[in-house]
Design a protein around this motif. Structure first.
Motif, PDB file in Angstrom:
ATOM      1  N   THR A 128       0.853  -1.186   0.000  1.00 22.40           N
ATOM      2  CA  THR A 128       0.000   0.000   0.000  1.00 22.40           C
ATOM      3  C   THR A 128       0.885   1.231   0.000  1.00 22.40           C
ATOM      4  O   THR A 128       1.759   1.370   0.851  1.00 22.40           O
ATOM      5  N   GLN A 129       0.668   2.111  -0.965  1.00 15.95           N
ATOM      6  CA  GLN A 129       1.409   3.375  -1.011  1.00 15.95           C
ATOM      7  C   GLN A 129       0.472   4.504  -0.605  1.00 15.95           C
ATOM      8  O   GLN A 129      -0.598   4.678  -1.197  1.00 15.95           O
ATOM      9  N   ILE A 130       0.850   5.256   0.408  1.00 15.44           N
ATOM     10  CA  ILE A 130       0.050   6.390   0.869  1.00 15.44           C
ATOM     11  C   ILE A 130       0.524   7.657   0.163  1.00 15.44           C
ATOM     12  O   ILE A 130       1.698   8.022   0.254  1.00 15.44           O
ATOM     13  N   TRP A 131      -0.394   8.316  -0.528  1.00 14.68           N
ATOM     14  CA  TRP A 131      -0.067   9.590  -1.181  1.00 14.68           C
ATOM     15  C   TRP A 131      -0.101  10.732  -0.180  1.00 14.68           C
ATOM     16  O   TRP A 131       0.801  11.529  -0.106  1.00 14.68           O
ATOM     17  N   GLU A 132      -1.214  10.805   0.558  1.00 11.13           N
ATOM     18  CA  GLU A 132      -1.397  11.866   1.554  1.00 11.13           C
ATOM     19  C   GLU A 132      -2.208  11.308   2.709  1.00 11.13           C
ATOM     20  O   GLU A 132      -2.985  10.364   2.546  1.00 11.13           O
ATOM     21  N   LYS A 133      -2.044  11.922   3.881  1.00 10.96           N
ATOM     22  CA  LYS A 133      -2.838  11.500   5.034  1.00 10.96           C
ATOM     23  C   LYS A 133      -3.054  12.688   5.958  1.00 10.96           C
ATOM     24  O   LYS A 133      -2.135  13.482   6.187  1.00 10.96           O
ATOM     25  N   SER A 134      -4.284  12.805   6.472  1.00  5.87           N
ATOM     26  CA  SER A 134      -4.609  13.840   7.444  1.00  5.87           C
ATOM     27  C   SER A 134      -5.282  13.165   8.629  1.00  5.87           C
ATOM     28  O   SER A 134      -5.371  11.943   8.690  1.00  5.87           O
ATOM     29  N   ALA A 135      -5.779  13.964   9.555  1.00  4.48           N
ATOM     30  CA  ALA A 135      -6.467  13.394  10.716  1.00  4.48           C
ATOM     31  C   ALA A 135      -7.781  12.716  10.322  1.00  4.48           C
ATOM     32  O   ALA A 135      -8.252  11.826  11.020  1.00  4.48           O
ATOM     33  N   GLU A 136      -8.358  13.132   9.179  1.00  3.70           N
ATOM     34  CA  GLU A 136      -9.662  12.618   8.772  1.00  3.70           C
ATOM     35  C   GLU A 136      -9.638  11.708   7.550  1.00  3.70           C
ATOM     36  O   GLU A 136     -10.510  10.850   7.397  1.00  3.70           O
ATOM     37  N   PHE A 137      -8.625  11.889   6.683  1.00  4.70           N
ATOM     38  CA  PHE A 137      -8.635  11.197   5.395  1.00  4.70           C
ATOM     39  C   PHE A 137      -7.280  10.583   5.072  1.00  4.70           C
ATOM     40  O   PHE A 137      -6.254  10.977   5.628  1.00  4.70           O
ATOM     41  N   VAL A 138      -7.311   9.642   4.127  1.00  6.15           N
ATOM     42  CA  VAL A 138      -6.092   9.064   3.596  1.00  6.15           C
ATOM     43  C   VAL A 138      -6.262   8.902   2.096  1.00  6.15           C
ATOM     44  O   VAL A 138      -7.367   8.653   1.607  1.00  6.15           O
ATOM     45  N   ILE A 139      -5.159   9.085   1.357  1.00  3.29           N
ATOM     46  CA  ILE A 139      -5.172   8.862  -0.082  1.00  3.29           C
ATOM     47  C   ILE A 139      -4.107   7.825  -0.395  1.00  3.29           C
ATOM     48  O   ILE A 139      -2.941   7.974  -0.004  1.00  3.29           O
ATOM     49  N   ILE A 140      -4.518   6.769  -1.082  1.00  3.80           N
ATOM     50  CA  ILE A 140      -3.593   5.686  -1.407  1.00  3.80           C
ATOM     51  C   ILE A 140      -3.550   5.455  -2.917  1.00  3.80           C
ATOM     52  O   ILE A 140      -4.430   5.901  -3.656  1.00  3.80           O
ATOM     53  N   ARG A 141      -2.532   4.766  -3.356  1.00  3.56           N
ATOM     54  CA  ARG A 141      -2.441   4.311  -4.741  1.00  3.56           C
ATOM     55  C   ARG A 141      -3.485   3.214  -4.968  1.00  3.56           C
ATOM     56  O   ARG A 141      -3.590   2.268  -4.192  1.00  3.56           O
ATOM     57  N   ASP A 142      -4.252   3.348  -6.035  1.00  2.00           N
ATOM     58  CA  ASP A 142      -5.190   2.285  -6.405  1.00  2.00           C
ATOM     59  C   ASP A 142      -4.394   1.116  -6.998  1.00  2.00           C
ATOM     60  O   ASP A 142      -3.391   1.308  -7.674  1.00  2.00           O
ATOM     61  N   LEU A 143      -4.873  -0.088  -6.757  1.00  3.79           N
ATOM     62  CA  LEU A 143      -4.197  -1.263  -7.300  1.00  3.79           C
ATOM     63  C   LEU A 143      -4.209  -1.288  -8.826  1.00  3.79           C
ATOM     64  O   LEU A 143      -3.436  -2.037  -9.436  1.00  3.79           O
ATOM     65  N   LYS A 144      -5.063  -0.474  -9.440  1.00  3.89           N
ATOM     66  CA  LYS A 144      -5.082  -0.423 -10.911  1.00  3.89           C
ATOM     67  C   LYS A 144      -3.774   0.143 -11.471  1.00  3.89           C
ATOM     68  O   LYS A 144      -3.514   0.021 -12.669  1.00  3.89           O
ATOM     69  N   GLU A 145      -2.957   0.770 -10.631  1.00  3.70           N
ATOM     70  CA  GLU A 145      -1.647   1.234 -11.086  1.00  3.70           C
ATOM     71  C   GLU A 145      -0.685   0.074 -11.302  1.00  3.70           C
ATOM     72  O   GLU A 145       0.279   0.201 -12.070  1.00  3.70           O
ATOM     73  N   CYS A 146      -0.917  -1.028 -10.633  1.00  2.07           N
ATOM     74  CA  CYS A 146       0.030  -2.147 -10.678  1.00  2.07           C
ATOM     75  C   CYS A 146       0.138  -2.705 -12.098  1.00  2.07           C
ATOM     76  O   CYS A 146      -0.867  -2.991 -12.747  1.00  2.07           O
ATOM     77  N   GLY A 147       1.363  -2.847 -12.560  1.00  7.13           N
ATOM     78  CA  GLY A 147       1.610  -3.339 -13.903  1.00  7.13           C
ATOM     79  C   GLY A 147       1.554  -2.273 -14.972  1.00  7.13           C
ATOM     80  O   GLY A 147       1.691  -2.579 -16.157  1.00  7.13           O
ATOM     81  N   CYS A 148       1.359  -1.021 -14.577  1.00  8.10           N
ATOM     82  CA  CYS A 148       1.221   0.081 -15.532  1.00  8.10           C
ATOM     83  C   CYS A 148       2.519   0.886 -15.629  1.00  8.10           C
ATOM     84  O   CYS A 148       3.337   0.867 -14.710  1.00  8.10           O
ATOM     85  N   PRO A 149       2.702   1.629 -16.721  1.00  8.46           N
ATOM     86  CA  PRO A 149       3.880   2.502 -16.823  1.00  8.46           C
ATOM     87  C   PRO A 149       3.837   3.610 -15.780  1.00  8.46           C
ATOM     88  O   PRO A 149       2.775   3.932 -15.237  1.00  8.46           O
ATOM     89  N   GLY A 150       4.991   4.204 -15.511  1.00  6.79           N
ATOM     90  CA  GLY A 150       5.096   5.215 -14.466  1.00  6.79           C
ATOM     91  C   GLY A 150       4.272   6.454 -14.705  1.00  6.79           C
ATOM     92  O   GLY A 150       3.979   7.203 -13.777  1.00  6.79           O
ATOM     93  N   SER A 151       3.883   6.702 -15.952  1.00  3.29           N
ATOM     94  CA  SER A 151       3.094   7.894 -16.265  1.00  3.29           C
ATOM     95  C   SER A 151       1.630   7.757 -15.856  1.00  3.29           C
ATOM     96  O   SER A 151       0.913   8.759 -15.791  1.00  3.29           O
ATOM     97  N   PHE A 152       1.190   6.534 -15.562  1.00  4.59           N
ATOM     98  CA  PHE A 152      -0.214   6.327 -15.209  1.00  4.59           C
ATOM     99  C   PHE A 152      -0.418   6.522 -13.714  1.00  4.59           C
ATOM    100  O   PHE A 152       0.328   5.992 -12.897  1.00  4.59           O
ATOM    101  N   ARG A 153      -1.442   7.293 -13.372  1.00  6.82           N
ATOM    102  CA  ARG A 153      -1.764   7.559 -11.974  1.00  6.82           C
ATOM    103  C   ARG A 153      -3.237   7.269 -11.695  1.00  6.82           C
ATOM    104  O   ARG A 153      -4.113   7.607 -12.496  1.00  6.82           O
ATOM    105  N   HIS A 154      -3.500   6.640 -10.546  1.00  6.36           N
ATOM    106  CA  HIS A 154      -4.876   6.403 -10.090  1.00  6.36           C
ATOM    107  C   HIS A 154      -4.830   6.298  -8.578  1.00  6.36           C
ATOM    108  O   HIS A 154      -4.259   5.364  -8.014  1.00  6.36           O
ATOM    109  N   GLY A 155      -5.411   7.293  -7.913  1.00  8.99           N
ATOM    110  CA  GLY A 155      -5.432   7.311  -6.456  1.00  8.99           C
ATOM    111  C   GLY A 155      -6.835   7.160  -5.907  1.00  8.99           C
ATOM    112  O   GLY A 155      -7.826   7.348  -6.623  1.00  8.99           O
TER     113      GLY A 155
END
Length: 223
Positions: free
Chosen positions: A63-90
């Motif tokens: 699990t890769q955490i992009w951002e985290k606050s006291a109320e929320f968290v943003i993680i990398r979606d598993l749909k990024e797995c196997g994709c080129p580095g230019s693809f992003r989905h959080g």
């Protein structure tokens, strides 16, 4: 009695299938509750600082955490797995349980955090989309905002009358609920994009499982 005994294995098998099917909708909720809070369970996926999209098998175990606050968290979606580095989905999620768009007290702060995270990871903010699927469209019963890119020509296909302009992201849920009520949508999806003139466009889509805002308007997979 013999008929009842013969039926029992079939009923038990059906019950097991239903239980497994239901449990798969709780994966994000369990991840938030057990792995992303102050205390982590022993069997949680390893937390990583950087993504390694080339190693798909290893990527799906972390699990890769992009951002985290006291109320929320943003993680990398598993749909990024196997994709080129230019693809992003959080995925932006509250750290408490909220089922989805149908919930009564939806957290407005999730939108600004998601947008701020997107601005640091996508080259062109004009292509960024924040999307939430309806109850019928989603696969997980933990509120999550998809942070993705629009597909080419997406804006020209927005349904007339189903969008409004927002000056900021402070009242997205309130505006979405009001627009859905106006269009008599009991279940609905939400898409938010930046406008060239400033501010944001909020679009609602009907809750039909084939009309997902993520699926219709965004590049949610790299293939």
């Amino acid at each position: 009695m013999r008929k009842i005994l013969l039926l029992l294995p079939a009923l038990l098998a059906l019950t097991t299938v239903v239980a497994v099917a239901e449990s798969t909708r709780d994966q994000l909720r369990r991840l938030v509750e057990r792995c992303l809070g102050p205390e982590r369970a022993m069997d949680c996926p390893a937390l990583v600082a950087d993504r390694d999209p080339g190693d798909e098998a290893d990527c799906r175990k972390t699990t890769q955490i992009w951002e985290k606050s006291a109320e929320f968290v943003i993680i990398r979606d598993l749909k990024e797995c196997g994709c080129p580095g230019s693809f992003r989905h959080g995925l932006a999620m509250p750290l408490t349980y909220v089922s989805g768009v149908e919930a009564g007290d939806l957290p407005e702060g999730i939108w600004q955090l998601a947008w701020d995270a997107a601005r640091g990871r996508f080259a062109d903010p004009a292509t960024v989309a924040l999307a939430v699927n309806s109850r019928l469209q989603r696969s997980q019963d933990q509120l999550h905002v998809h942070i993705v890119e629009l597909v080419d020509g997406a804006r020209s296909r927005f349904a007339p009358g189903y969008s409004v302009h927002l000056a900021d992201l402070n009242h997205v849920w309130a505006a979405a609920k009001a627009l859905a009520r106006e269009k008599d949508l009991r279940d609905y999806g939400v898409l938010v994009t930046q406008t060239p003139e400033g501010g944001f466009t909020l679009l609602v889509t009907d809750g039909d499982r084939w009309h997902s805002p993520e699926g219709l308007y965004t590049r949610y997979r790299c293939q």
